[in-house]
Design a protein around this motif. Structure first.
Motif, PDB file in Angstrom:
ATOM      1  N   ASP A 187       0.794  -1.230   0.000  1.00  0.00           N
ATOM      2  CA  ASP A 187       0.000   0.000   0.000  1.00  0.00           C
ATOM      3  C   ASP A 187       0.829   1.284   0.000  1.00  0.00           C
ATOM      4  OD1 ASP A 187       0.917   0.195   2.602  1.00  0.00           O
ATOM      5  OD2 ASP A 187      -1.017  -0.134   3.553  1.00  0.00           O
ATOM      6  N   ARG A 188       2.103   1.186  -0.331  1.00  0.00           N
ATOM      7  CA  ARG A 188       2.946   2.383  -0.324  1.00  0.00           C
ATOM      8  C   ARG A 188       2.474   3.421  -1.335  1.00  0.00           C
ATOM      9  NH1 ARG A 188       8.511  -1.126   0.176  1.00  0.00           N
ATOM     10  NH2 ARG A 188       7.476  -2.195  -1.528  1.00  0.00           N
ATOM     11  N   GLU A 189       2.109   2.983  -2.532  1.00  0.00           N
ATOM     12  CA  GLU A 189       1.647   3.921  -3.556  1.00  0.00           C
ATOM     13  C   GLU A 189       0.332   4.584  -3.153  1.00  0.00           C
ATOM     14  OE1 GLU A 189       2.539   0.757  -4.351  1.00  0.00           O
ATOM     15  OE2 GLU A 189       4.384   1.024  -5.509  1.00  0.00           O
ATOM     16  N   LEU A 190      -0.572   3.800  -2.575  1.00  0.00           N
ATOM     17  CA  LEU A 190      -1.870   4.335  -2.181  1.00  0.00           C
ATOM     18  C   LEU A 190      -1.739   5.411  -1.105  1.00  0.00           C
ATOM     19  CD1 LEU A 190      -4.146   1.152  -2.077  1.00  0.00           C
ATOM     20  CD2 LEU A 190      -4.348   3.099  -3.621  1.00  0.00           C
ATOM     21  N   LEU A 191      -0.860   5.211  -0.143  1.00  0.00           N
ATOM     22  CA  LEU A 191      -0.692   6.196   0.919  1.00  0.00           C
ATOM     23  C   LEU A 191      -0.200   7.528   0.370  1.00  0.00           C
ATOM     24  CD1 LEU A 191       0.826   3.909   3.685  1.00  0.00           C
ATOM     25  CD2 LEU A 191      -1.391   5.032   3.743  1.00  0.00           C
ATOM     26  N   THR A 249       3.491  -9.863   0.735  1.00  0.00           N
ATOM     27  CA  THR A 249       2.599  -9.443  -0.344  1.00  0.00           C
ATOM     28  C   THR A 249       3.019  -8.078  -0.877  1.00  0.00           C
ATOM     29  OG1 THR A 249       0.782 -10.628   0.723  1.00  0.00           O
ATOM     30  CG2 THR A 249       0.206  -9.008  -0.962  1.00  0.00           C
ATOM     31  N   GLY A 250       3.198  -7.988  -2.204  1.00  0.00           N
ATOM     32  CA  GLY A 250       3.554  -6.723  -2.828  1.00  0.00           C
ATOM     33  C   GLY A 250       5.046  -6.496  -2.998  1.00  0.00           C
ATOM     34  N   SER A 251       5.881  -7.395  -2.487  1.00  0.00           N
ATOM     35  CA  SER A 251       7.322  -7.227  -2.634  1.00  0.00           C
ATOM     36  C   SER A 251       7.785  -7.772  -3.986  1.00  0.00           C
ATOM     37  CB  SER A 251       8.069  -7.946  -1.503  1.00  0.00           C
ATOM     38  OG  SER A 251       8.015  -9.351  -1.693  1.00  0.00           O
ATOM     39  N   THR A 252       8.932  -7.307  -4.426  1.00  0.00           N
ATOM     40  CA  THR A 252       9.487  -7.776  -5.702  1.00  0.00           C
ATOM     41  C   THR A 252      10.267  -9.073  -5.546  1.00  0.00           C
ATOM     42  OG1 THR A 252      11.460  -6.410  -5.345  1.00  0.00           O
ATOM     43  CG2 THR A 252       9.656  -5.435  -6.610  1.00  0.00           C
ATOM     44  N   SER A 253      10.660  -9.409  -4.320  1.00  0.00           N
ATOM     45  CA  SER A 253      11.553 -10.548  -4.102  1.00  0.00           C
ATOM     46  C   SER A 253      10.913 -11.875  -4.472  1.00  0.00           C
ATOM     47  CB  SER A 253      12.006 -10.585  -2.640  1.00  0.00           C
ATOM     48  OG  SER A 253      12.680  -9.406  -2.283  1.00  0.00           O
ATOM     49  N   LEU A 284       4.485 -18.732  -0.033  1.00  0.00           N
ATOM     50  CA  LEU A 284       3.548 -18.258   0.978  1.00  0.00           C
ATOM     51  C   LEU A 284       3.779 -16.752   1.136  1.00  0.00           C
ATOM     52  CD1 LEU A 284       1.488 -18.705   3.287  1.00  0.00           C
ATOM     53  CD2 LEU A 284       3.452 -19.095   4.809  1.00  0.00           C
ATOM     54  N   GLU A 285       2.746 -15.967   0.840  1.00  0.00           N
ATOM     55  CA  GLU A 285       2.851 -14.511   0.963  1.00  0.00           C
ATOM     56  C   GLU A 285       2.060 -14.053   2.190  1.00  0.00           C
ATOM     57  OE1 GLU A 285       3.335 -12.280  -3.094  1.00  0.00           O
ATOM     58  OE2 GLU A 285       1.698 -13.715  -3.320  1.00  0.00           O
ATOM     59  N   LEU A 286       2.739 -13.356   3.095  1.00  0.00           N
ATOM     60  CA  LEU A 286       2.125 -12.857   4.322  1.00  0.00           C
ATOM     61  C   LEU A 286       2.188 -11.333   4.360  1.00  0.00           C
ATOM     62  CD1 LEU A 286       3.575 -15.500   6.826  1.00  0.00           C
ATOM     63  CD2 LEU A 286       1.317 -15.475   5.748  1.00  0.00           C
ATOM     64  N   ASP A 287       1.541 -10.748   5.341  1.00  0.00           N
ATOM     65  CA  ASP A 287       1.452  -9.286   5.405  1.00  0.00           C
ATOM     66  C   ASP A 287       2.764  -8.632   5.820  1.00  0.00           C
ATOM     67  OD1 ASP A 287      -1.172  -9.225   4.587  1.00  0.00           O
ATOM     68  OD2 ASP A 287      -1.975  -9.285   6.626  1.00  0.00           O
ATOM     69  N   GLY A 288       3.577  -9.316   6.629  1.00  0.00           N
ATOM     70  CA  GLY A 288       4.803  -8.707   7.126  1.00  0.00           C
ATOM     71  C   GLY A 288       5.921  -9.720   7.254  1.00  0.00           C
ATOM     72  N   TYR A 289       7.161  -9.203   7.310  1.00  0.00           N
ATOM     73  CA  TYR A 289       8.319 -10.086   7.422  1.00  0.00           C
ATOM     74  C   TYR A 289       8.379 -10.771   8.782  1.00  0.00           C
ATOM     75  CZ  TYR A 289       9.897  -7.977   3.075  1.00  0.00           C
ATOM     76  OH  TYR A 289       9.970  -7.555   1.775  1.00  0.00           O
ATOM     77  N   SER A 290       7.858 -10.117   9.813  1.00  0.00           N
ATOM     78  CA  SER A 290       7.852 -10.735  11.136  1.00  0.00           C
ATOM     79  C   SER A 290       7.083 -12.054  11.117  1.00  0.00           C
ATOM     80  CB  SER A 290       7.232  -9.785  12.163  1.00  0.00           C
ATOM     81  OG  SER A 290       7.999  -8.623  12.321  1.00  0.00           O
ATOM     82  N   GLU A 291       5.955 -12.056  10.386  1.00  0.00           N
ATOM     83  CA  GLU A 291       5.178 -13.278  10.267  1.00  0.00           C
ATOM     84  C   GLU A 291       5.954 -14.371   9.531  1.00  0.00           C
ATOM     85  OE1 GLU A 291       4.101 -10.227   9.780  1.00  0.00           O
ATOM     86  OE2 GLU A 291       1.996  -9.975  10.315  1.00  0.00           O
TER      87      GLU A 291
END
Length: 271
Positions: A83-87, A147-151, A166-173
């Motif tokens: 959501d970086r672009e949206l913000l 989710t949303g990363s290029t990696s 597996l795509e999650l919301d954050g790297y901590s997860e």
């Protein structure tokens, strides 16, 4: 289409209206909202105390100072990779400093200042795992990314097409999933992975494979067409390198992870 978090825009407007009636006689009035990651140790992290730490935080604070803002005027807002672009488009933040790799697809939606850091995509695995030494070893294994990363896209399309993603919301997860054996590896930039490996409580649990699967030039996102702000941020970044603050921030945030960073990259945007 994902929309900004409920009430966030109204809250920002309210803060701006409240702040406009106070403040000193010099410098900008009101708060400066900056988008950063909240869950990346060494890069952008919201501590339990409510304070913030990391290289992106130090870069943001330096830029804010050069723009005339005091530390108490900075409002850090959480951004996710998706959501970086949206913000920026919704004016919820003035600029984004969030391990934000510059690429052509993103430049269609936002303008970038920088780059201010060069990272390389790598893999984080459990410390006792000897089965993964190259990207191709991920075929038929489970890989986690955000989710949303290029990696993740890079691995899936170009390096290990048979990997289960597996795509999650954050790297901590993803780190928790790796620790619990739900996935075999986590992929993102080596600076982010080094921050997690060096985090208190993770020492000895994980290791970086040591690959350079891509070049990730971190840029600072600004709203499309805001050339004035882009230019001011570029000037601040150049000054940060020249006065030694950039190198000091690198050593402060990545030194404990035995991470060998690249030199400060040449700024290529805005010209």
């Amino acid at each position: 289409m994902k929309v900004p978090k409920a009430g966030a825009l109204a809250a920002v407007i309210g803060l701006a209206l409240t702040a406009s009636g106070c403040g000193g006689d010099s410098g900008p009035k009101g708060n400066l909202s900056i988008g950063i990651k909240f869950d990346q140790p060494g890069v952008g992290l919201r501590e339990q105390s409510g304070t913030f730490s990391g290289f992106d935080v130090d870069v943001s604070t330096y830029i804010a100072k050069e723009l005339g803002y005091k530390p108490e005027q900075i409002e850090f807002k959480r951004v996710d990779s998706s959501d970086r672009e949206l913000l920026l488009q919704y004016n919820e933040v003035k600029f984004v400093v969030a391990s934000y790799s510059i690429n052509d697809k993103r430049k269609e939606k936002v303008d970038f200042a920088g780059p201010y850091f060069l990272a390389h995509q790598d893999l984080l695995v459990r410390a006792d795992d000897t089965s993964i030494t190259k990207a191709e070893d991920l075929n038929n294994k489970k890989l986690c990314s955000v989710t949303g990363s290029t990696s993740a896209e890079n691995v899936r399309k170009n390096l290990a097409p048979k990997a289960s993603l597996l795509e999650l919301d954050g790297y901590s997860e993803c780190v928790i999933a790796l620790q619990d054996g739900l996935v075999d590896a986590l992929t993102t930039d080596n600076a982010i992975l080094a921050g997690y490996a060096a985090q208190k409580g993770n020492t000895g649990k994980f290791k970086l494979v040591g690959l350079s699967l891509s070049n990730e030039n971190y840029g600072i996102g600004v709203k499309k067409g805001n050339k004035e702000l882009q230019g001011k941020i570029n000037a601040a970044l150049k000054k940060m390198v020249q006065d030694g603050a950039w190198e000091a921030a690198v050593k402060k945030n990545f030194g404990s992870a035995n991470y060998k960073n690249e030199p400060a990259p040449v700024i290529t945007t805005g010209s």
